[in-house]
Write a protein that holds these residues in place. Structure first.
Motif, mmCIF file in Angstrom:
data_model
loop_
_atom_site.group_PDB
_atom_site.id
_atom_site.type_symbol
_atom_site.label_atom_id
_atom_site.label_comp_id
_atom_site.label_asym_id
_atom_site.label_seq_id
_atom_site.Cartn_x
_atom_site.Cartn_y
_atom_site.Cartn_z
ATOM 1 N N ARG A 1 -2.976 12.813 -10.950
ATOM 2 C CA ARG A 1 -3.411 13.680 -12.058
ATOM 3 C C ARG A 1 -3.038 13.061 -13.400
ATOM 4 N NH1 ARG A 1 -2.933 20.068 -11.037
ATOM 5 N NH2 ARG A 1 -3.898 19.914 -13.096
ATOM 6 N N GLY B 1 4.417 12.338 -5.997
ATOM 7 C CA GLY B 1 4.182 13.657 -5.445
ATOM 8 C C GLY B 1 5.407 14.203 -4.780
ATOM 9 N N TYR C 1 -1.794 9.379 -5.793
ATOM 10 C CA TYR C 1 -2.117 10.672 -5.205
ATOM 11 C C TYR C 1 -1.243 11.700 -5.910
ATOM 12 C CZ TYR C 1 2.281 10.512 -2.641
ATOM 13 O OH TYR C 1 3.615 10.454 -2.328
ATOM 14 N N GLY C 2 -1.532 12.959 -5.662
ATOM 15 C CA GLY C 2 -0.680 14.017 -6.194
ATOM 16 C C GLY C 2 -0.510 13.955 -7.706
ATOM 17 N N GLU C 3 0.728 14.238 -8.134
ATOM 18 C CA GLU C 3 1.003 14.306 -9.571
ATOM 19 C C GLU C 3 0.673 12.995 -10.283
ATOM 20 O OE1 GLU C 3 2.977 16.873 -11.417
ATOM 21 O OE2 GLU C 3 2.247 18.138 -9.794
ATOM 22 N N ASP D 1 -0.221 18.314 -1.019
ATOM 23 C CA ASP D 1 0.603 17.140 -1.355
ATOM 24 C C ASP D 1 -0.253 15.971 -1.861
ATOM 25 O OD1 ASP D 1 3.157 18.110 -0.982
ATOM 26 O OD2 ASP D 1 3.089 17.779 1.189
ATOM 27 N N LEU D 2 -1.430 15.829 -1.318
ATOM 28 C CA LEU D 2 -2.279 14.711 -1.747
ATOM 29 C C LEU D 2 -2.890 14.938 -3.128
ATOM 30 C CD1 LEU D 2 -4.285 13.711 1.483
ATOM 31 C CD2 LEU D 2 -2.175 12.719 0.583
ATOM 32 N N THR D 3 -3.160 16.205 -3.477
ATOM 33 C CA THR D 3 -3.922 16.462 -4.712
ATOM 34 C C THR D 3 -3.066 16.972 -5.862
ATOM 35 O OG1 THR D 3 -4.389 18.753 -4.085
ATOM 36 C CG2 THR D 3 -5.988 17.072 -3.379
ATOM 37 N N ALA D 4 -1.894 17.512 -5.563
ATOM 38 C CA ALA D 4 -1.074 18.190 -6.580
ATOM 39 C C ALA D 4 -1.777 19.405 -7.171
ATOM 40 C CB ALA D 4 -0.620 17.226 -7.684
ATOM 41 N N PHE D 5 -2.629 20.019 -6.389
ATOM 42 C CA PHE D 5 -3.166 21.335 -6.756
ATOM 43 C C PHE D 5 -2.593 22.352 -5.778
ATOM 44 C CE2 PHE D 5 -6.143 18.932 -9.254
ATOM 45 C CZ PHE D 5 -6.475 19.788 -10.304
#
Lengths: 173, 635
Positions: free
Chosen positions: B448, A173, B443-445, A15-19
């Motif tokens: 990126r 996210g 953070y997250g999407e 959830d924190l990185t979107a990977f």
């Protein structure tokens, strides 16, 4: 370390990185990163972070059993990112995954919650720099490793349109 | 085959035994200048001793990967990060630079800076020298660069012309392996011999370069009444590309590279270390030089003093301190004797050693006329994603303002398009990451997306502005400042002349025009607290050093106004050569290494001629040297 803590750390990291989870596991560093956070901040802080994350997910999860992205974003902001103790740690976890570097926590954090030797800025291993997600996010290689090949630089970057300006979704996210 | 030394080459010479040998030549410094001369003398059957201040290990796959591992693990990835700290042969580091308060020298790091202008200029004291961390851009100097005094009333004329040096440029390009195409490099009077081809085909421009070229090519610029059109042009590069017929690329150290032929793979890490040795470094030339059993190398050998016969003024020996270990100050005093001596330690260390030996020259010019390039950076965000951070550090740039009549008034420059974005100016992309996460709440999407938006659109232009020779810019020594081994440290006095600052100011204006033409958002902002902040005409600029050290033992045709002759031989000490960037009367707008290589190839021929001419035994008369001995060569 306990398996549930690792699973939750991994889920938090997604959830924190979107990977994807497979991307994170593919770095081979997920266990070391959890250990790093424990060494730098202490077991109690890690437990509190994972508890808050679990609560945020529960709060955002609807009847279909899946968290709603907008509600999860709000819950994370309220329960984690704005928390004096957990916010800086969560931000450090993001940077750890993206840069492969554990950044020293801000002095206002260490003043309140204690400074540990492992909390100073450091690379976790030589591999962690190479596995930084930042480089994948910008479709580049970590300088000095994972070379893309002769002449590849003349081609357009392979960046998913969803991450290009004005072409993705609203971003949260 | 990957680059490696003949097994044991760095350990086969016992320093004590070597002291009893009169070598044909003693060379101080195992960088590109020393390596080239050693290789040519060795090939001609001469005996050579190379003294290297850094530890000398055989160049091997494992050893090279030690550098790489240190780089991966370093939290600061500056241009010295792969190289171990060695207090016995300390090196300046970019991160050392501090603002200088008037009248108070900054002696906190190895290079003492007395200002008024502070610089972050560096050099690397390991075997292979600064070519370990260099970026490996290899433009030739322009024909007009050799005559700036006559043509523009600025700087000094060379005792050589472009035509004199041209055959050595050819040889240098083959020695170090340059990838470039003649049609791209023939401009502003630079001509090549008919049918000349570079060893390897030019590297392709980056996608970012091409995006810039779409708008910049054809951009009109008028300077001093002359209209010209800019274009993005590929730079010649000392890194392996696609070989032209007849050329076999050298180097490649990983086993993978052996399989694929050693080409540049786009690691985007030329500075501070190419992970696969596609980039030239002097170890490649040293590995050839050491094939000769008569070329000896002693590491951990820091030259301490040049001894000169008081009557003949010839150099009799070089006294050096050989330390046991990098982390211990214990050393033994050794001496190196030869018929000829070559100082190839660089444009700061050469004059440092001469001055520490009490040899400033009767005209006092040793150490004076220090030059470097003054870099001005300008940075912006392109309207579209360019995929920045891919390729070699720099593949293309704008070189149309390297020469012309405007040089009578203001400095010329070349412009690099940086494939590594705002890294040099602002520490991108790590600073962007920290900012987006810590201040932006991303953070997250959203993170990126933010990274692509902030990083993949970055354009950084680096204007490499010429600094003409000025005797007040100089390297000196003072017994008050010494290093762990008791060697006097270099003290740098440096300021930027208005001539350079006019070029800087013009560069900034031009960058604004270029960004406007590209539709790019200009994010350039110069911080008044920056150590290299310089004000000119009411505007402030951040100026950085280029590590293109030059000028401190300038060559000339008159012994009264120069230190060495056109062969880089000392006017005062007939068996001493001071080689490298220090011999250059102008730096103009070329990165210095290719020219250093060409000058050293030329000097190697002169040294061989002198050795042959002076084949009679030498009388050694200095008090602390034993009687003349016949030459012995330890095999």
């Amino acid at each position: 370390m306990t398996a549930p803590a690792f699973e939750e750390f991994l889920s938090l990291s997604v959830d924190l990185t979107a990977f994807e989870e497979t991307d994170l596991l593919g770095t081979g560093l997920a266990h070391q990163y959890l250990a790093k956070v424990r060494d730098a901040c202490g077991e109690e802080v890690v437990t509190a972070l994972l508890d808050a994350y679990r609560a945020a997910r529960a709060e955002a999860t609807g009847d279909d059993g899946r968290p709603d992205p907008r509600r999860l974003d709000r819950a994370l902001r309220h329960r984690v990112f704005s928390d004096e103790r957990l916010g800086p740690v969560a931000r450090n976890v993001i940077k750890l995954w993206y840069a492969g570097t554990w950044y020293g926590l801000p002095p206002e954090w260490t003043d309140c919650y204690g400074a540990r030797p492992a909390a100073e800025t450091s690379t976790v291993t030589a591999a962690s720099y190479q596995e930084g997600l930042l480089w994948r996010a910008i479709a580049a290689n970590p300088p000095g490793a994972k070379a893309p090949g002769y002449g590849s630089w003349a081609q357009p970057p392979r960046i998913d349109p969803r991450y290009r300006k004005g072409q993705g979704h609203d971003g949260t996210g | 085959m990957y680059v490696k030394f003949p097994e044991g080459a760095t350990k086969r010479t016992n320093p004590e035994a070597a002291a009893d040998v009169v070598y044909d030549a003693v060379i101080v410094g195992g960088g590109i200048a020393g390596a080239i001369i050693a290789s040519r003398l060795g090939a001609a059957g001469k005996s050579v001793l190379i003294l290297e201040a850094g530890p000398a290990e055989d160049l091997t796959l494992k050893g090279y990967e030690g550098y790489l591992d240190r780089f991966y693990s370093a939290t600061s990835k500056d241009n010295q990060s792969p190289y171990p700290v060695n207090p016995n042969a300390p090196m300046p580091r970019g991160t050392d630079a501090r603002r200088i308060s008037p009248g108070t020298p900054d002696s906190s790091a190895y290079l003492v800076q007395s200002g008024p202008f502070a610089t972050d200029t560096t050099y690397t004291r390991v075997l292979g020298g600064t070519t370990m961390h260099w970026e490996a851009k290899t433009p030739r100097m322009l024909p007009e660069d050799f005559r700036t005094r006559s043509l523009y009333g600025v700087g000094a004329d060379w005792p050589l012309t472009y035509e004199d040096l041209s055959p050595y440029y050819n040889e240098a390009e083959h020695e170090i392996g340059v990838s470039a195409d003649v049609e791209d490099q023939s401009y502003l009077g630079v001509e090549f011999d008919e049918g000349y081809v570079f060893p390897m085909k030019g590297l392709p421009l980056s996608y970012l370069d091409r995006m810039v070229a779409e708008d910049v090519d054809g951009m009109p610029v008028e300077l001093d009444g002359v209209r010209r059109e800019l274009r993005v042009r590929p730079y010649p590069q000392a890194r392996n590309g696609i070989p032209n017929p007849g050329y076999v690329p050298r180097g490649a150290v990983s086993t993978y590279q052996v399989e694929v032929g050693g080409r540049c793979q786009g690691n985007n890490n030329c500075v501070p270390l190419c992970p696969v040795q596609a980039k030239y470094h002097a170890g490649k030339t040293l590995s050839l030089a050491l094939q000769s059993p008569d070329v000896h190398l002693v590491g951990q050998a820091v030259a301490y003093r040049v001894h000169v016969d008081e009557h003949t003024r010839r150099v009799t020996e070089i006294e050096y301190r050989r330390y046991d270990k990098p982390d211990s100050t214990h050393f033994t005093t050794e001496r190196a004797r030869g018929r000829l001596f070559v100082l190839a330690a660089n444009a700061v260390e050469n004059p440092r050693l001469m001055l520490a030996s009490g040899l400033p020259g009767s005209n006092g010019l040793v150490g004076r006329n220090f030059m470097d390039h003054a870099y001005l950076l300008a940075w912006a965000l392109l309207p579209e994603v360019a995929g920045t951070f891919r390729g070699t550090n720099c593949t293309g740039g704008i070189t149309d303002l390297r020469g012309g009549g405007f040089r009578g008034r203001q400095a010329a420059f070349s412009v690099d398009i940086h494939n590594d974005g705002w890294g040099w100016a602002r520490g991108a992309p790590m600073t962007d990451l920290a900012d987006l996460v810590d201040a932006g709440g991303r953070y997250g999407e959203s993170l990126r997306q933010g990274l692509v938006d902030r990083v993949s659109r970055q354009l950084q232009l680096a204007f490499m502005v010429e600094v003409p020779a000025n005797p007040s810019n100089r390297v000196t020594v003072d017994p008050a400042y010494t290093d762990h081994l008791g060697n006097m440290r270099p003290i740098l006095t440096y300021d930027l002349p208005d001539y350079t600052m006019r070029g800087v100011a013009y560069a900034r204006q031009l960058s604004k025009r270029i960004f406007a033409r590209l539709g790019a958002e200009d994010h350039t902002r110069y911080d008044p607290d920056f150590w290299g902040y310089a004000v000119y005409g009411g505007e402030g600029y951040e100026i950085r050093g280029g590590n293109h050290l030059a000028g401190t033992h300038m060559m000339g045709s008159d012994p009264k106004t120069s230190v060495v002759d056109a062969n880089q031989r000392s006017w005062e000490h007939s068996n001493l050569y001071l080689v490298g960037g220090g011999s250059m009367p102008t730096v103009s707008t070329s990165n210095v290494t290719l020219t250093i290589a060409a000058l050293c190839l030329r000097s190697a021929a002169a040294i061989l001629a002198q050795l042959d001419a002076e084949s009679a035994p030498i009388r050694l008369t200095s008090t602390d040297t034993a009687q003349a001995r016949p030459q012995e060569v330890v095999l």
